[in-house]
Design a protein around this motif. Structure first.
Motif, short mmCIF file in Angstrom:
data_model
loop_
_atom_site.label_atom_id
_atom_site.label_comp_id
_atom_site.label_asym_id
_atom_site.label_seq_id
_atom_site.Cartn_x
_atom_site.Cartn_y
_atom_site.Cartn_z
N PHE A 1 13.02 -1.61 -2.85
CA PHE A 1 12.12 -0.61 -3.53
C PHE A 1 11.39 -1.53 -4.49
N ARG A 2 12.28 -2.47 -5.25
CA ARG A 2 11.39 -3.39 -6.38
C ARG A 2 10.41 -4.29 -5.60
N ARG A 3 10.77 -4.85 -4.39
CA ARG A 3 10.08 -5.74 -3.80
C ARG A 3 8.77 -5.18 -3.37
N ASN A 4 9.01 -4.19 -2.70
CA ASN A 4 7.72 -3.44 -2.34
C ASN A 4 6.89 -2.90 -3.43
N VAL A 5 7.34 -2.39 -4.30
CA VAL A 5 6.42 -1.97 -5.53
C VAL A 5 5.79 -3.27 -6.01
N ARG A 6 6.54 -4.28 -6.37
CA ARG A 6 6.03 -5.47 -6.87
C ARG A 6 4.70 -6.25 -5.93
N ARG A 7 4.93 -6.03 -4.65
CA ARG A 7 4.05 -6.54 -3.64
C ARG A 7 2.66 -5.54 -3.76
N THR A 8 2.95 -4.46 -3.92
CA THR A 8 1.86 -3.58 -3.95
C THR A 8 1.10 -3.67 -5.04
N GLU A 9 1.83 -3.66 -6.26
CA GLU A 9 1.24 -4.11 -7.62
C GLU A 9 0.31 -5.30 -7.44
N LYS A 10 0.72 -6.52 -6.95
CA LYS A 10 0.14 -7.60 -6.80
C LYS A 10 -1.06 -7.41 -6.00
N ARG A 11 -0.83 -6.71 -4.81
CA ARG A 11 -2.39 -6.57 -3.91
C ARG A 11 -3.26 -5.69 -4.68
N LEU A 12 -2.85 -4.67 -4.96
CA LEU A 12 -3.88 -3.73 -5.89
C LEU A 12 -4.57 -4.44 -7.11
N ALA A 13 -3.96 -5.26 -7.54
CA ALA A 13 -4.31 -5.99 -8.95
C ALA A 13 -5.35 -6.81 -8.38
N SER A 21 -5.03 8.57 -2.39
CA SER A 21 -6.27 8.23 -1.31
C SER A 21 -5.47 7.79 -0.02
N THR A 22 -6.23 8.21 1.02
CA THR A 22 -5.63 7.81 2.30
C THR A 22 -6.34 6.57 3.19
N GLU A 23 -7.13 5.86 2.12
CA GLU A 23 -7.59 4.68 2.61
C GLU A 23 -6.61 3.39 2.87
N ARG A 24 -6.87 2.70 3.72
CA ARG A 24 -5.75 1.62 3.87
C ARG A 24 -5.73 0.98 2.90
N GLU A 25 -6.74 0.48 2.10
CA GLU A 25 -6.44 -0.41 1.10
C GLU A 25 -5.81 -0.09 -0.13
N HIS A 26 -5.60 1.41 0.00
CA HIS A 26 -4.86 2.00 -1.34
C HIS A 26 -3.58 2.40 -1.01
N ASP A 27 -2.83 1.76 0.20
CA ASP A 27 -1.48 2.14 0.57
C ASP A 27 -0.53 1.67 -0.50
N GLY A 28 0.19 2.61 -0.88
CA GLY A 28 1.14 2.16 -1.99
C GLY A 28 0.82 2.59 -3.31
N ALA A 29 -0.46 3.06 -3.53
CA ALA A 29 -0.99 3.10 -4.81
C ALA A 29 -0.20 4.40 -5.41
N GLY A 30 0.09 5.44 -4.61
CA GLY A 30 0.98 6.45 -5.21
C GLY A 30 2.35 6.15 -5.68
N THR A 31 2.84 5.47 -4.89
CA THR A 31 4.33 4.95 -5.53
C THR A 31 4.24 4.06 -6.54
N ALA A 32 3.05 3.17 -6.40
CA ALA A 32 2.99 2.36 -7.82
C ALA A 32 2.80 3.12 -9.13
N LEU A 33 1.80 4.01 -8.92
CA LEU A 33 1.36 4.83 -10.10
C LEU A 33 2.84 5.85 -10.45
N LEU A 34 3.48 6.18 -9.66
CA LEU A 34 4.85 7.13 -10.01
C LEU A 34 5.57 6.18 -10.82
N VAL A 35 5.99 4.92 -10.25
CA VAL A 35 6.64 3.88 -11.09
C VAL A 35 6.22 3.84 -12.43
N ARG A 36 5.04 3.67 -12.68
CA ARG A 36 4.32 3.29 -13.97
C ARG A 36 4.85 4.46 -14.94
#
Length: 336
Positions: A160-172, A258-273
């Motif tokens: 879970f930590r790894r996936n969140v950090r990867r998502t955060e890095k990609r979205l950043a 969002s259902t757009e592919r480039e936003h994958d994981g944004a919901g989880t990242a925001l919940l963690v924040r």
């Protein structure tokens, strides 16, 4: 010599006259529920509000917040927001030490002449309403939760930590901005919430209830008992969360993403924040509320049982409940 005072019950169509007492009592419950707070009851009720306030020596010691509608000559009593808004931990409320007084007063009121059915979906496992009416509290769902202490993400699984950090890095890399709504900007945040849900047909029922939910959320944000957070990616809304803050507990209520592919994981990242920010501000628990959706497993390792309390009074009330039970059994039998 005078004996102990007998409780009296006032039935109100709104809580304005007793809102301060109700606010205090509902805040000091063993498990304070956002769905029993005055701002929820004022706006989300569908049908006729029925607020019972139990007084002892002219002091409010508890009561019940219900809504009523007439069905085949029977008063059907349910919690405010029954249905799509999915309230949980809805029950009678009582000042600690006065549970028996409130339970007895509610039982007397429920047994007065006439026909009525109580359907309390989302009640706690040890429901005071069930105790009051001597009926079972039937398990119906669970509410996952997690105590908060320190950095939340560090307590999660390695994957879970790894996936969140990867998502955060990609979205950043696309440009990320998070903002929390104030009373002045809550409408704009809720506009973003609704816009994201319009892309999902499965959220149509929730959108249909927004005319009732929006004023409740605006009032809750204004009084510090709700937060609405927006995560923008590349200048566009990618996720919006709605959460409640009552008595040191963070309750994650809704997520729009969002259902757009480039936003994958944004919901989880925001919940963690949001969870980590709430923990830093002193919240002691994150409550995922009713439902066993798979994503909740990453956030919570414990759960509470939620129940359904149903009772009937009067010939028509008992008949309606019996027919209702028969229809439910047939529908369950027909399901593959």
């Amino acid at each position: 010599m005078d004996g102990p005072a007998s409780p009296t019950v006032h039935v109100l169509d709104d809580l304005d006259a007793s809102s301060a007492a109700w606010e205090r009592i509902s805040h000091d419950l063993p498990h304070p529920s956002p769905f029993l707070r005055p701002w929820w009851l004022r706006h989300v009720a569908r049908g006729t509000p029925v607020h019972l306030v139990v007084l002892l020596d002219d002091e409010p010691v508890g009561g019940a917040a219900l809504t009523s509608r007439r069905v085949l000559g029977v008063d059907l009593l349910r919690p405010a927001g029954h249905g799509v808004p999915c309230p949980d931990h809805v029950d009678l409320v009582a000042v600690p030490g006065h549970e028996d007084v409130v339970a007895a007063a509610f039982a007397d009121w429920f047994a007065r002449p006439g026909s009525r059915v109580l359907d309390l979906a989302g009640a706690p496992e040890r429901s005071l309403a069930a105790r009051s009416l001597a009926v079972p509290a039937a398990p119906m769902d669970v509410a996952p939760y997690e105590p908060l202490a320190g950095a939340f993400l560090e307590t999660r699984s390695a994957s879970f930590r790894r996936n969140v950090r990867r998502t955060e890095k990609r979205l950043a890399g696309l440009g990320v901005r998070q903002w929390s709504a104030t009373a002045a900007t809550a409408d704009a945040a809720l506009d973003a919430f609704e816009a994201l849900h319009r892309d999902r047909p499965d959220r149509a029922a929730l959108l249909a209830d927004m005319p009732r939910l929006r004023p409740a959320l605006l009032e809750a944000v204004a009084c510090g008992e709700a937060r609405v957070d927006v995560l923008e990616v590349g200048g566009r809304s990618a996720a919006v969360t709605v959460a409640f803050l009552v008595a040191g507990r963070l309750a994650l209520y809704q997520l729009a993403r969002s259902t757009e592919r480039e936003h994958d994981g944004a919901g989880t990242a925001l919940l963690v924040r949001v969870v980590e920010q709430a923990a830093a501000e002193g919240c002691t628990e994150v409550d995922m509320l009713r439902g066993e959706e798979s994503y909740k497993g990453g956030f919570a390792s414990q759960q509470r049982v939620l129940t359904r309390v149903r009772a009937a009074h009067g010939v028509r009330g008992r008949l309606l409940l019996a027919v209702w039970d028969a229809v439910r059994r047939v529908n369950a039998w027909r399901r593959p």
